[in-house]
Design an enzyme around this catalytic site. Structure first.
Site, PDB file in Angstrom:
ATOM      1  N   GLU A  44      37.832  36.575  36.674  1.00  0.00           N
ATOM      2  CA  GLU A  44      38.103  37.626  37.655  1.00  0.00           C
ATOM      3  C   GLU A  44      39.445  38.270  37.344  1.00  0.00           C
ATOM      4  O   GLU A  44      40.494  37.649  37.519  1.00  0.00           O
ATOM      5  CB  GLU A  44      38.109  37.052  39.075  1.00  0.00           C
ATOM      6  CG  GLU A  44      38.441  38.090  40.139  1.00  0.00           C
ATOM      7  CD  GLU A  44      38.685  37.491  41.517  1.00  0.00           C
ATOM      8  OE1 GLU A  44      39.387  38.136  42.321  1.00  0.00           O
ATOM      9  OE2 GLU A  44      38.171  36.381  41.791  1.00  0.00           O
ATOM     10  N   ARG A  48      45.487  44.349  40.342  1.00  0.00           N
ATOM     11  CA  ARG A  48      46.837  44.333  40.929  1.00  0.00           C
ATOM     12  C   ARG A  48      47.887  44.863  39.967  1.00  0.00           C
ATOM     13  O   ARG A  48      49.063  44.927  40.318  1.00  0.00           O
ATOM     14  CB  ARG A  48      47.217  42.902  41.345  1.00  0.00           C
ATOM     15  CG  ARG A  48      46.291  42.280  42.365  1.00  0.00           C
ATOM     16  CD  ARG A  48      46.783  40.895  42.764  1.00  0.00           C
ATOM     17  NE  ARG A  48      45.724  40.109  43.378  1.00  0.00           N
ATOM     18  CZ  ARG A  48      45.844  38.834  43.710  1.00  0.00           C
ATOM     19  NH1 ARG A  48      46.983  38.207  43.504  1.00  0.00           N
ATOM     20  NH2 ARG A  48      44.835  38.179  44.256  1.00  0.00           N
ATOM     21  N   THR A  71      40.160  42.088  43.663  1.00  0.00           N
ATOM     22  CA  THR A  71      41.027  42.952  44.469  1.00  0.00           C
ATOM     23  C   THR A  71      40.492  44.381  44.498  1.00  0.00           C
ATOM     24  O   THR A  71      41.245  45.351  44.433  1.00  0.00           O
ATOM     25  CB  THR A  71      42.500  42.917  43.982  1.00  0.00           C
ATOM     26  OG1 THR A  71      42.835  41.587  43.566  1.00  0.00           O
ATOM     27  CG2 THR A  71      43.449  43.291  45.113  1.00  0.00           C
ATOM     28  N   LYS A 131      33.510  35.319  49.522  1.00  0.00           N
ATOM     29  CA  LYS A 131      34.789  34.691  49.191  1.00  0.00           C
ATOM     30  C   LYS A 131      35.494  34.384  50.510  1.00  0.00           C
ATOM     31  O   LYS A 131      35.668  35.281  51.346  1.00  0.00           O
ATOM     32  CB  LYS A 131      35.643  35.640  48.339  1.00  0.00           C
ATOM     33  CG  LYS A 131      37.034  35.090  48.040  1.00  0.00           C
ATOM     34  CD  LYS A 131      37.765  35.921  47.014  1.00  0.00           C
ATOM     35  CE  LYS A 131      38.457  37.123  47.624  1.00  0.00           C
ATOM     36  NZ  LYS A 131      39.466  37.691  46.698  1.00  0.00           N
TER      37      LYS A 131
END
Length: 207
Positions: A44, A48, A71, A131
């Site tokens: 993953e 960011r 994200t 998640k």
């Protein structure tokens, strides 16, 4: 390697999904190769950093890697991740616009939830895999156990504050298919160290 076409298959590929924050695209391929060699194929890449999209592209070149974007917070992020070749999408939360767009795209999608209301929103969209984030800040294992007692058909990947020491406790829960963690690729670690950490993580939760 082509990615599995549903999120449960991806979650069951390995007990730990590395959560990667990569600043330099030059680090992408060596890091991915080390993680895959250690047995962690699902990667993953969090959006960011400014390098994230290029990192996804480069990690996609590594044989055996299943590279996704994390994200992802809106439709623009989703579109950029899909264009970069992301094979699954992870979001920190769940909004209706993002959820609908991800479902429409057909990409395996793992939205973040922390409350019963967010779970119900996801279930209304036809989702069942989530998640649990941020896992430790939201009450840890007792909080997720409380949710699973009500939402028995949902499956989870807890992420946020989980360590090599605590991951096995999470993985012992029936409805936890995997955990997300950044400890397998610490900042500044050598590829040898990353591979060793990945190998240790890949042995967790063997059932």
């Amino acid at each position: 390697m082509s990615a599995p076409d549903n999120i449960e298959e991806i979650m069951l590929t390995a007990p730990v999904i590395p959560v990667l924050v990569v600043d330099d695209p030059a680090d992408a391929r060596p890091m991915a190769e080390a993680l895959v060699a250690g047995g962690l194929k699902v990667l993953e890449v969090t959006l960011r950093t400014d390098a994230a999209i290029e990192v996804i592209k480069r990690m996609n070149l590594v044989p055996g890697a299943i590279v996704g974007a994390g994200t992802v917070t809106n439709e623009s992020d989703l579109d950029a991740a899909l264009a970069a070749g992301a094979e699954f999408i992870v979001s920190p939360g769940l909004t209706e616009p993002l959820g609908r767009a991800a479902i429409k795209s057909g990409i395996p999608f793992l939205p973040g939830i922390s409350t019963a209301g967010e779970l119900m929103r996801g279930l209304d969209m036809g989702l069942s895999h989530f998640k649990f984030f941020p896992a430790m800040a939201n009450g840890g294992i007792p909080a997720l156990k409380a949710l699973t007692s009500v939402f028995g058909k949902c499956k989870f990947c807890p992420t946020g504050g989980i360590s090599a020491e605590t991951a096995p406790d999470w993985l012992a829960m029936k409805q936890v298919l995997c955990v997300g963690g950044s400890w397998v690729a610490p900042k500044g670690a050598s590829t040898e160290n990353i591979e060793a950490l990945a190998r240790e993580a890949a042995r967790m939760g063997q059932r």
